[in-house]
Design an enzyme around this catalytic site. Structure first.
Site, PDB file in Angstrom:
ATOM      1  N   ASP A 162       7.308   2.742   3.873  1.00  0.00           N
ATOM      2  CA  ASP A 162       5.899   3.165   3.816  1.00  0.00           C
ATOM      3  C   ASP A 162       5.523   4.039   5.019  1.00  0.00           C
ATOM      4  OD1 ASP A 162       3.348   3.275   2.736  1.00  0.00           O
ATOM      5  OD2 ASP A 162       3.251   1.113   2.361  1.00  0.00           O
ATOM      6  N   GLU A 195       5.574   8.040   1.036  1.00  0.00           N
ATOM      7  CA  GLU A 195       4.879   8.848   2.031  1.00  0.00           C
ATOM      8  C   GLU A 195       3.551   9.385   1.504  1.00  0.00           C
ATOM      9  OE1 GLU A 195       4.177  12.520   4.464  1.00  0.00           O
ATOM     10  OE2 GLU A 195       4.393  12.294   2.298  1.00  0.00           O
ATOM     11  N   TRP A 196       3.240   9.096   0.254  1.00  0.00           N
ATOM     12  CA  TRP A 196       1.971   9.453  -0.409  1.00  0.00           C
ATOM     13  C   TRP A 196       1.799  10.951  -0.622  1.00  0.00           C
ATOM     14  CZ3 TRP A 196      -1.469   6.289   3.532  1.00  0.00           C
ATOM     15  CH2 TRP A 196      -1.068   4.952   3.506  1.00  0.00           C
ATOM     16  N   GLY A 197       2.822  11.740  -0.359  1.00  0.00           N
ATOM     17  CA  GLY A 197       2.725  13.175  -0.639  1.00  0.00           C
ATOM     18  C   GLY A 197       2.065  14.002   0.450  1.00  0.00           C
ATOM     19  N   ASP A 217      -1.862   5.528  -3.746  1.00  0.00           N
ATOM     20  CA  ASP A 217      -1.523   4.430  -4.667  1.00  0.00           C
ATOM     21  C   ASP A 217      -2.116   4.553  -6.072  1.00  0.00           C
ATOM     22  OD1 ASP A 217      -0.477   3.537  -2.315  1.00  0.00           O
ATOM     23  OD2 ASP A 217      -1.388   1.560  -2.403  1.00  0.00           O
TER      24      ASP A 217
HETATM   25  C1  GLA Z   1       0.857   1.175   0.662  1.00  0.00           C
HETATM   26  C2  GLA Z   1       1.828   1.595  -0.447  1.00  0.00           C
HETATM   27  C3  GLA Z   1       1.769   0.573  -1.566  1.00  0.00           C
HETATM   28  C4  GLA Z   1       2.137  -0.802  -1.030  1.00  0.00           C
HETATM   29  C5  GLA Z   1       1.227  -1.169   0.128  1.00  0.00           C
HETATM   30  C6  GLA Z   1       1.683  -2.424   0.842  1.00  0.00           C
HETATM   31  O1  GLA Z   1      -0.456   1.242   0.236  1.00  0.00           O
HETATM   32  O2  GLA Z   1       1.513   2.869  -0.923  1.00  0.00           O
HETATM   33  O3  GLA Z   1       2.654   0.931  -2.624  1.00  0.00           O
HETATM   34  O4  GLA Z   1       3.473  -0.786  -0.623  1.00  0.00           O
HETATM   35  O5  GLA Z   1       1.171  -0.135   1.102  1.00  0.00           O
HETATM   36  O6  GLA Z   1       0.921  -2.712   1.950  1.00  0.00           O
END
Ligand code: GLA
Length: 411
Positions: A162, A195-197, A217
């Site tokens: 993450d 890494e969320w992009g 997410d």
């Molecule tokens: C982030 C990630 C999620 C999950 C949470 C856990 O938000 O994007 O997929 O792993 O952390 O805390």
């Protein structure tokens, strides 16, 4: 005589193969880029704790889910990894070794991993490139090589990494460090970059990780965004639609965990969600509580025709070649000149479709499919039956938020 010889040769070949496979994974010796890419030639499939369990994870939960993965038929359908997300870790010992929570993992991690392996499944866990995980547990920063060796010792097969508490670290550099650590930890470990992009990992993560999240997410929602930022599944699909050129064997865009069976998604929305993930060559990480999975949800998650399209060896991510606002048509090229096509109804009303194939020519990636020159047989992936050919107009009604997903075979 010949028969006797082949009996001898086969076991010898097996031994030789096992030895050579092991030789490539020696602790401290870095594996090649090719060996690394080979670890995820098709999109990884499994189950992840986060969506439905959050921080309520434990050894017993993972083992129970692993059992159901087998008894439900999910393992036979191709699901492989049981992944524990955030909150399994509580601290580090005086030597810096990461410690699982002794209350929820009373015997440590190894017996859980061994149990999961004994069922013929694989095990994944979560950590973070920052100093803390997103839930404030100890992160991986500064411990990358030590953690990778520890994971290898436990028998970990998959790591989701993450991006919280980065405190100024360069994202690409941080993920490259962990990638290097995994490549020489002595065990093949699939690396899932979460890494969320933000730093556009699709532009740098090929060969660094096997899959990378493209957005923030997911939420169990058809479309839109909830107040803390999580996105509906069609909103995620919209955001990564143009990234098709970055997907392929060993390198996958990850639109996040499947929410099939969660929240208040309708039956048609669950089917659409799974279809879009299958079309997109997305990793298929189920996120529902398998203990209370309905037969309906199980049938969606184990649809072997949709899974075969997801797992197609060419590894193409579908493109949206027709966007008519509420109505869309997506297409994905498969092996043996087959195609997958998905008609998507995003509107609140049924789509009464009247589709004339002979007018359709798809130009994509320097190749053309011309339905006026080539006839295809049509197979409905959700009804599991042939529904005619492209010589005839396709008359179908697609429900609100539903899809018609077809596999096309040249005749
Ligand atoms: C982030 C990630 C999620 C999950 C949470 C856990 O938000 O994007 O997929 O792993 O952390 O805390």
């Amino acid at each position: 005589m010949t028969i006797k010889k082949s009996f001898l040769i086969i076991p010898l070949m097996v031994v030789a193969f096992t030895v050579s496979a092991q030789q490539h994974f020696k602790p401290g010796e870095k594996i090649s880029d090719k060996e690394f890419m080979n670890q995820a030639l098709t999109p990884p499939m499994g189950w992840n704790t986060w969506s439905e369990f959050g921080c309520n994870v434990s050894a017993s939960l993972l083992m129970e889910m692993a059992d159901i993965m087998v008894s439900s038929g999910m393992k036979d359908a191709g699901y492989e990894y049981i992944v524990v997300d955030d909150c399994w870790q509580v601290g580090r010992d005086e030597e810096g070794n990461i410690l699982p929570d002794p209350e929820t993992f009373p015997d440590g991690m190894k017996p859980v991993v061994d149990y999961i392996h004994s069922l013929g499944l694989k095990f994944g866990l979560y950590s973070c490139a920052g100093s803390l995980t997103c839930q404030g547990r100890p992160g991986g920063r500064g411990y990358q090589f030590q953690d990778a060796r520890q994971y290898a010792e436990w028998g970990v097969d998959y790591l989701k990494y993450d991006v919280c508490y980065m405190e100024g670290q360069d994202h690409e550099a941080a993920y490259r460090t962990m990638s290097d650590a995994l490549k020489e930890c002595g065990r093949p470990i699939v690396f899932s970059i979460c890494e969320w992009g933000t730093s556009e990992p699709w532009s740098w993560a090929k060969g660094v990780g096997h899959l990378w999240r493209t957005t923030y997410d997911i939420a169990p929602l058809y479309y839109g965004q909830v107040n803390w930022g999580a996105l509906g599944f069609m909103s995620i699909i919209d955001r990564q639609a143009d990234l098709w050129r970055y997907a392929g064997p060993g390198q996958w865009n990850d639109p996040d965990i499947l929410e099939v069976g969660n929240g208040s998604l309708t039956h048609d929305e669950n089917i659409t969600h799974f279809s879009m993930w299958a079309m997109s060559a997305a990793p298929l990480m189920a996120g529902n509580d398998l203990r209370i999975m309905s037969d309906e949800v199980k049938a969606i998650l184990t649809n072997h025709d949709a899974i075969a399209i997801n797992q197609d060896s060419l590894g193409n991510q579908a493109v949206r070649f027709l966007d008519m606002g509420d109505h869309e048509v997506w297409f994905k090229r498969l092996v043996n000149d087959e195609l997958a096509m998905c008609f998507v109804n995003r509107s609140e009303l049924p789509w009464k479709m009247d589709y004339n194939w002979k007018d359709t020519k798809i130009h994509h990636n320097y190749k053309t499919v011309d339905f006026s020159k080539q006839t295809y047989g049509l197979y409905d992936v959700w009804k599991h039956k042939d529904i005619g050919t492209t010589d005839n107009t396709l008359n179908q009604t697609i429900p609100r938020h539903g899809v018609l997903m077809l596999k096309l075979r040249p005749l």
